[in-house]
Design an enzyme around this catalytic site. Structure first.
Site, mmCIF file in Angstrom:
data_model
loop_
_atom_site.group_PDB
_atom_site.id
_atom_site.type_symbol
_atom_site.label_atom_id
_atom_site.label_comp_id
_atom_site.label_asym_id
_atom_site.label_seq_id
_atom_site.Cartn_x
_atom_site.Cartn_y
_atom_site.Cartn_z
ATOM 1 N N LYS A 1 0.866 -1.175 0.000
ATOM 2 C CA LYS A 1 0.000 0.000 0.000
ATOM 3 C C LYS A 1 0.902 1.223 0.000
ATOM 4 O O LYS A 1 1.676 1.447 0.936
ATOM 5 C CB LYS A 1 -0.882 -0.023 1.231
ATOM 6 C CG LYS A 1 -1.779 1.192 1.315
ATOM 7 C CD LYS A 1 -2.756 1.050 2.448
ATOM 8 C CE LYS A 1 -3.611 2.287 2.548
ATOM 9 N NZ LYS A 1 -4.516 2.212 3.687
ATOM 10 N N ARG B 1 -10.509 9.827 2.110
ATOM 11 C CA ARG B 1 -10.355 10.356 3.475
ATOM 12 C C ARG B 1 -11.484 11.326 3.802
ATOM 13 O O ARG B 1 -11.900 11.432 4.949
ATOM 14 C CB ARG B 1 -8.972 11.000 3.624
ATOM 15 C CG ARG B 1 -7.866 9.945 3.601
ATOM 16 C CD ARG B 1 -6.473 10.516 3.723
ATOM 17 N NE ARG B 1 -5.475 9.464 3.515
ATOM 18 C CZ ARG B 1 -4.183 9.683 3.313
ATOM 19 N NH1 ARG B 1 -3.705 10.920 3.278
ATOM 20 N NH2 ARG B 1 -3.351 8.678 3.132
ATOM 21 N N LYS C 1 1.137 9.640 5.911
ATOM 22 C CA LYS C 1 1.288 8.272 6.426
ATOM 23 C C LYS C 1 2.593 7.649 5.936
ATOM 24 O O LYS C 1 2.716 6.441 5.825
ATOM 25 C CB LYS C 1 0.074 7.428 6.010
ATOM 26 C CG LYS C 1 -1.250 8.009 6.505
ATOM 27 C CD LYS C 1 -2.432 7.065 6.297
ATOM 28 C CE LYS C 1 -3.710 7.672 6.873
ATOM 29 N NZ LYS C 1 -4.874 6.792 6.736
ATOM 30 N N GLU D 1 7.353 -6.929 1.110
ATOM 31 C CA GLU D 1 6.124 -6.799 1.907
ATOM 32 C C GLU D 1 5.153 -7.940 1.598
ATOM 33 O O GLU D 1 4.544 -8.514 2.499
ATOM 34 C CB GLU D 1 5.439 -5.455 1.617
ATOM 35 C CG GLU D 1 6.214 -4.221 2.060
ATOM 36 C CD GLU D 1 6.117 -3.965 3.563
ATOM 37 O OE1 GLU D 1 5.407 -4.707 4.267
ATOM 38 O OE2 GLU D 1 6.778 -3.020 4.040
ATOM 39 N N LYS E 1 -2.219 -1.417 -3.947
ATOM 40 C CA LYS E 1 -3.044 -0.209 -3.888
ATOM 41 C C LYS E 1 -2.170 1.037 -3.949
ATOM 42 O O LYS E 1 -1.143 1.058 -3.265
ATOM 43 C CB LYS E 1 -3.804 -0.275 -2.579
ATOM 44 C CG LYS E 1 -4.704 0.852 -2.286
ATOM 45 C CD LYS E 1 -5.384 0.560 -0.988
ATOM 46 C CE LYS E 1 -5.980 1.838 -0.493
ATOM 47 N NZ LYS E 1 -6.354 1.819 0.861
ATOM 48 N N SER F 1 -10.134 5.812 -4.635
ATOM 49 C CA SER F 1 -11.047 6.954 -4.768
ATOM 50 C C SER F 1 -10.569 7.978 -5.792
ATOM 51 O O SER F 1 -11.354 8.445 -6.625
ATOM 52 C CB SER F 1 -11.235 7.601 -3.399
ATOM 53 O OG SER F 1 -9.990 7.972 -2.833
ATOM 54 N N TYR G 1 -15.212 1.443 -7.172
ATOM 55 C CA TYR G 1 -16.467 2.144 -6.886
ATOM 56 C C TYR G 1 -17.418 2.052 -8.070
ATOM 57 O O TYR G 1 -18.566 2.434 -7.972
ATOM 58 C CB TYR G 1 -16.170 3.611 -6.522
ATOM 59 C CG TYR G 1 -15.288 3.702 -5.288
ATOM 60 C CD1 TYR G 1 -15.846 3.585 -4.017
ATOM 61 C CD2 TYR G 1 -13.902 3.840 -5.394
ATOM 62 C CE1 TYR G 1 -15.050 3.616 -2.883
ATOM 63 C CE2 TYR G 1 -13.090 3.880 -4.267
ATOM 64 C CZ TYR G 1 -13.671 3.768 -3.022
ATOM 65 O OH TYR G 1 -12.885 3.790 -1.904
HETATM 66 C C1 PBG Z 1 -7.033 3.482 5.384
HETATM 67 C C2 PBG Z 1 -7.545 3.268 4.020
HETATM 68 C C3 PBG Z 1 -7.383 4.182 2.976
HETATM 69 C C4 PBG Z 1 -8.045 3.632 1.862
HETATM 70 C C5 PBG Z 1 -8.588 2.392 2.234
HETATM 71 N N1 PBG Z 1 -8.254 2.170 3.591
HETATM 72 C C6 PBG Z 1 -6.774 5.518 2.938
HETATM 73 C C7 PBG Z 1 -5.530 5.805 3.630
HETATM 74 O O1 PBG Z 1 -4.621 4.967 3.725
HETATM 75 O O2 PBG Z 1 -5.428 6.938 4.112
HETATM 76 C C8 PBG Z 1 -8.126 4.325 0.529
HETATM 77 C C9 PBG Z 1 -9.132 3.855 -0.440
HETATM 78 C C10 PBG Z 1 -9.443 4.820 -1.512
HETATM 79 O O3 PBG Z 1 -8.781 5.858 -1.696
HETATM 80 O O4 PBG Z 1 -10.415 4.543 -2.243
HETATM 81 N N2 PBG Z 1 -7.055 2.456 6.252
#
Ligand code: PBG
Length: 311
Positions: free
Chosen positions: A179, A189, A203, A219, A234, A260, A299
């Protein structure tokens, strides 16, 4: 006849946003066409998911600001939003698979995925214990797959052991193994209400550097070794090279999240009639398959299922 890859409804996973209360359907800023639903309303969406034969949904909560704490303990509330949703959805739609996100960001006042120390960095090992309890709670409520999305080191092994030792050996783990610390998550968010809490912090001390690909393999390898049943990469489209090398190297069920920001880009361009939404979405989803994905979180899952029926 010569197509090497195909896209079908079986490849689709729909992420859904939940909010507390009744009869609530709220639009999400920067994601036109995506909504947050209270549990009674989400059942209507799951009805559609069931009609379209989409196999799996992924649940994400927007937690009332009053319930957020420094330690995110609402994540362990058996009467919380996600447990309630799992039970009600499973009761009405036992054949729809439910995946739940394991991470603390919707529940913490600082918007980070784990417990943090004074300087704002996450406390890896202390966080793992809470993630273990969160996973057990969701498994007990009936989730089919738990999906740790927090990127703490060692959490897959601890969660796998906890599930095995508590009679949940059938519950699967989809590890968000690679990720990246990505700017494509911003609309999400907003959707879960963590962006204000996160403020100017990022993060980067636990999510991956977009410059790296060998690290992704490390990982993924660790998560497989610790007991992950499936792997996720991701974001999606900008990271198809990572999907490809992961699948090629480990031959494991590999998934990707069309996140997203990817949705928002296609949606914004389509609303401006710069792009043909249906063709672009189906092309991107097929590209995930070509790269080696077993399935895609998108989505667009309901739209894509409808468009696939037309072909
Ligand atoms: C956090 C989480 C995130 C997403 C899924 N789980 C965002 C982040 O790491 O801040 C993002 C999914 C998306 O952008 O559609 N646990």
């Amino acid at each position: 006849m010569v197509a090497e890859n195909t896209l079908s409804v079986d490849d689709l996973i729909l992420p859904l946003f939940l909010v507390d209360g009744k009869k609530r359907v709220e639009s999400v800023d920067a994601m036109p066409g995506v909504f947050r639903y209270s549990v009674d309303e989400i059942l209507k969406v799951v009805e559609k998911v069931s009609q379209k034969k989409i196999p799996l949904i992924a649940l994400f909560p927007k937690i009332d600001i009053k319930l957020k704490t420094n330690d995110g303990k609402e994540a362990l509330n058996p009467e919380g939003l996600i447990p309630e949703a799992i039970v009600k959805i499973k009761k009405e739609f036992p054949n729809i698979g439910i995946m739940t996100d394991v991470a603390l960001d919707p529940y913490t006042t600082h918007g980070q995925d784990g417990l943090i120390s004074e300087d704002g960095t996450v406390k890896n090992d202390e966080t793992i214990d809470i993630l273990k309890q969160q996973s057990l709670l969701y498994a007990e409520m009936g989730a089919d797959i738990v999906a740790p999305s927090d990127m703490m080191d060692g959490r897959i092994g601890v969660i796998r052991n906890a599930l095995e030792n508590n009679n949940h050996c059938i519950t699967k783990i989809m590890a968000y193994s690679a990720k990246y610390s990505s700017s494509f998550y911003n609309p999400f968010r907003d959707a879960v209400g963590s962006s204000k809490n996160l403020g100017d912090f990022d993060k980067k001390n636990y999510q991956m550097d977009p410059a790296n690909s060998l690290e992704a393999l490390t990982e993924v390898e660790l998560d497989i070794f610790e007991g992950a049943d499936m792997i996720m990469i991701k974001p999606g489209l900008p990271y198809l090279d990572i999907v490809y090398i992961t699948k090629d190297t480990f031959k494991m069920p590999t998934f990707a999240y069309q996140v997203s920001g990817e949705y928002s880009m296609i949606k914004a361009a389509s609303l401006n009639q710069y792009l043909d939404e249906k063709n672009v979405v189906l092309e991107t989803l097929l590209s995930f398959k070509r790269a080696g994905c077993s399935g895609i979180l998108t989505y667009y899952a309901i739209d894509a299922a409808e468009w696939l029926e037309e072909i």
